[in-house]
Design an enzyme around this catalytic site. Structure first.
Site: not given
Ligand code: PXG
Length: 302
Positions: A54, A186, A153
């Site tokens: 990713r 989301e 991301k």
């Molecule tokens: N949506 C968004 C916008 C995200 O930033 C997820 C879904 C979940 O994706 P994953 O691949 O982790 O299952 C994210 C996750 C935190 C944090 O502090 C998490 C994310 C980015 C920044 C901070 O929990 N990404």
């Protein structure tokens, strides 16, 4: 004195207090860069291959050439965890456009910056019930897929941060963003699922979501349990009238949503499917085949 964490910056390790990047880095000047948040469970990096893939896709979509192969990047992540002797950890992997001039033009940034932070993080997943959170619907809409899409991301998280500020101001845990059409997208940093009459649904790509790695794994888990997950448009009405709502993400793992803008979901506690998925997911993260081992197999004394 406690030993400082060691942080990887462009191929070298620095103590946390000395790990720095340039103020001319476009990551800081413009949010121009990409990142991953990754968990390590019991000495194994959970779904590392998916995270690395990713990261490179995000970079490709913004014409950012990562100066390392995927193999080298994987090794750098493992080495960062190893150097800090961690078994349960959170890893932040960042590739920014690198130093340039004060103008926005990325073509003037010749050397992307790569840094990796690994810090201890205990596993919450376990036999107990998931945490219950309260959310609001943010007035801030998710960036559409033809803008700074969250499929990338990227280091630009203002869209999520504005939603999180709304949650803070409302005195709740998080906010759900709607897309530009008004469908559910989301939460600030997690994907969302709803359950109604034992049917499970989650917003699809068109709602401008990040393609979460946890989301993907939960969909597969549901399928293994004989539960079909519909990826489709979800309305705010469906959200507030759902039997169960839960959020999933690397850091949040699985969170049960007890209320949406003050409206109770189910009985306001943890629904049966959320509970079941939480318990199953707790086991999944501990399976060696779900991750990449950080350490050589430990010798077993007989
Ligand atoms: N949506 C968004 C916008 C995200 O930033 C997820 C879904 C979940 O994706 P994953 O691949 O982790 O299952 C994210 C996750 C935190 C944090 O502090 C998490 C994310 C980015 C920044 C901070 O929990 N990404």
């Amino acid at each position: 004195m406690e030993k400082e964490l060691l942080v990887y910056v462009d191929g070298r390790f620095f103590e946390k207090s000395k790990a720095v990047v340039s103020v001319f880095d476009h990551g800081i000047l413009y949010g121009d860069g990409v990142f991953e948040g990754i968990r390590v469970y019991s000495g194994s990096v959970f779904r590392l291959v998916d995270h690395i893939d990713r990261l490179y896709d995000s970079a490709k979509s913004i014409h950012l050439k990562i100066p390392m192969t995927k193999h080298e990047m994987t090794e750098a992540v493992l080495e960062t965890v190893r150097k800090n002797h961690l078994r349960d950890a959170y890893v932040r992997l960042v590739v920014s456009r690198g130093p340039g001039d004060l103008g926005v033009d990325p073509a003037l940034c010749k050397d992307p910056t790569v840094f990796i932070i690994a810090e201890p993080m205990a596993t919450v997943l376990g036999p107990k019930d998931p945490k219950v959170v309260r959310v609001v619907l943010a007035s801030t809409r998710r960036d559409p897929v033809d803008a700074a899409s969250h499929e990338i991301k990227s280091l630009n998280y203002l869209n999520s941060i504005l939603a999180k500020i709304e949650a803070n101001n409302a005195g709740v845990d998080d906010a759900i963003l709607l897309d530009h059409r008004g469908f559910v997208s989301e939460a600030s940093v997690s994907n969302i699922f709803i359950v109604k009459d034992t049917k499970v649904a989650t917003p699809s790509s068109s709602a401008g979501i990040l393609h979460g790695i946890t989301r993907e794994r939960i969909i597969r888990l549901c399928s293994d349990l004989g539960i079909d997950v519909e990826q489709r448009d979800v309305t705010p009405f469906e959200l507030v009238t759902a039997d169960e709502v839960f959020l999933v993400g690397t850091k949040s793992e699985i969170l049960s949503v007890g209320s949406v803008r003050g409206t109770k979901i189910g009985n306001g506690g943890v629904g049966p499917l959320t509970k079941r998925l939480y318990q199953e997911f707790s086991k999944i993260v501990q399976r060696p085949e779900e991750g990449t081992p950080v350490y050589e197999a430990e010798s077993v004394s007989i």
